[in-house]
Design an enzyme around this catalytic site. Sequence first.
Site, mmCIF file in Angstrom:
data_model
loop_
_atom_site.group_PDB
_atom_site.id
_atom_site.type_symbol
_atom_site.label_atom_id
_atom_site.label_comp_id
_atom_site.label_asym_id
_atom_site.label_seq_id
_atom_site.Cartn_x
_atom_site.Cartn_y
_atom_site.Cartn_z
ATOM 1 N N ARG A 60 0.827 -1.206 0.000
ATOM 2 C CA ARG A 60 0.000 0.000 0.000
ATOM 3 C C ARG A 60 0.868 1.265 0.000
ATOM 4 O O ARG A 60 0.576 2.246 -0.686
ATOM 5 C CB ARG A 60 -0.917 -0.031 1.228
ATOM 6 C CG ARG A 60 -1.885 1.127 1.314
ATOM 7 C CD ARG A 60 -3.016 0.815 2.291
ATOM 8 N NE ARG A 60 -3.894 1.952 2.451
ATOM 9 C CZ ARG A 60 -3.984 2.676 3.566
ATOM 10 N NH1 ARG A 60 -3.259 2.366 4.629
ATOM 11 N NH2 ARG A 60 -4.801 3.692 3.632
ATOM 12 N N VAL A 68 1.536 9.710 -6.152
ATOM 13 C CA VAL A 68 1.760 11.125 -5.826
ATOM 14 C C VAL A 68 3.182 11.501 -6.245
ATOM 15 O O VAL A 68 4.145 11.031 -5.656
ATOM 16 C CB VAL A 68 1.563 11.378 -4.307
ATOM 17 C CG1 VAL A 68 1.639 12.873 -4.009
ATOM 18 C CG2 VAL A 68 0.232 10.821 -3.832
ATOM 19 N N ASN A 92 -3.155 8.445 4.124
ATOM 20 C CA ASN A 92 -1.867 7.882 4.559
ATOM 21 C C ASN A 92 -1.713 7.763 6.071
ATOM 22 O O ASN A 92 -0.710 7.247 6.555
ATOM 23 C CB ASN A 92 -0.718 8.743 4.001
ATOM 24 C CG ASN A 92 -0.541 8.547 2.511
ATOM 25 O OD1 ASN A 92 -0.894 7.497 1.973
ATOM 26 N ND2 ASN A 92 -0.014 9.555 1.839
ATOM 27 N N HIS A 191 -5.805 -6.130 -2.628
ATOM 28 C CA HIS A 191 -6.725 -6.178 -1.484
ATOM 29 C C HIS A 191 -6.926 -7.593 -0.969
ATOM 30 O O HIS A 191 -7.715 -7.801 -0.052
ATOM 31 C CB HIS A 191 -8.079 -5.545 -1.850
ATOM 32 C CG HIS A 191 -8.041 -4.057 -1.938
ATOM 33 N ND1 HIS A 191 -9.129 -3.286 -2.287
ATOM 34 C CD2 HIS A 191 -7.021 -3.179 -1.719
ATOM 35 C CE1 HIS A 191 -8.780 -2.005 -2.282
ATOM 36 N NE2 HIS A 191 -7.511 -1.908 -1.944
#
Length: 322
Positions: A60, A68, A92, A191
Amino acid sequence: MKGGLVLFLITVVTVLGVCHGGELRKKFYKESCPQAEEIVRHIIWKSVASNSTLPAKFLRMHFHDCFVRGCDGSVLIDSTPNNSAEKDAIPNQSLGGFDVIEEVKTQLEKTCPGVVSCADILALAARDSVSFQFKKPLWKVLTGRRDGRISLASEALANIPSPFFNFTALKQSFASKGLTVHDLVVLSGGHTIGVGHCNFFSNRLYNFTGNGGADPSLNPQYAAFLRTQCRSLADNTTIVPMDPGSGLNFDNHYYKILLQNKGLFQSDAALLTNKGSNNIVEELTDSEKFFTEFAQSMKRMGAIEVLTGSSGEIRKKCNVIN
């Protein structure tokens, strides 16, 4: 002579291009720090052996880093009195494992000071932590990333796909990073490990339609179970496995539960609302296909807007710019 001059110029431009821009490549540190990848793997495997939640955390963290400003290690930078950094943005705040990244960096700085970037450490940590279960690398990580010097919470909020996104928003978010719908569905398979916090999906359990009911696209038995875990919309601390029954195993089980309408987030369920992505979900119930495709999509994600050559820097500590 004209042809020769053109050829000469092309050669010069090509050579300069390589020197300045540079590309990610296999074993980038072969000469400059031959043990680099071994050191990363050793520390990551040791850490995962005593903390089985780390693979999901590093996967993750790498994903949130790459979305970003590209995969530039900017997610690792601490906030300062005059700058709120990425790691303090809402998406985050539940990240973890920063201490292990720092342990790897400290060891690498002792072995080869100023050589290995934090961005590369994170890309390798994601791969090595997930691969620990199999005791062999699940995908190839090209190296040569450099570290960014800018980290803004506002950009994290604007760029990281939300668990509340519908299919159109997800597709757009991935496309803005040069990734396809295929990558979106394949990477959502991450996931299969890790947990979700109640506040990111409990809107699907209570009053989703405005008349008190649950999200009709959520399996009713699963919704009933989730209500026993998340008692109210106010609960923001309880965590639930994203892949019920297989939350610590990296496998393709996610797609099987998704087809039973047991995807935890709206962004999971969204993959079934488009014919093309629904077809990909069905294809990925084939385990071999999933592992092959995941390796490809991770390689593509790991190359988003990377800094190479003389761009950026090599941070001495991953949490502060030089």
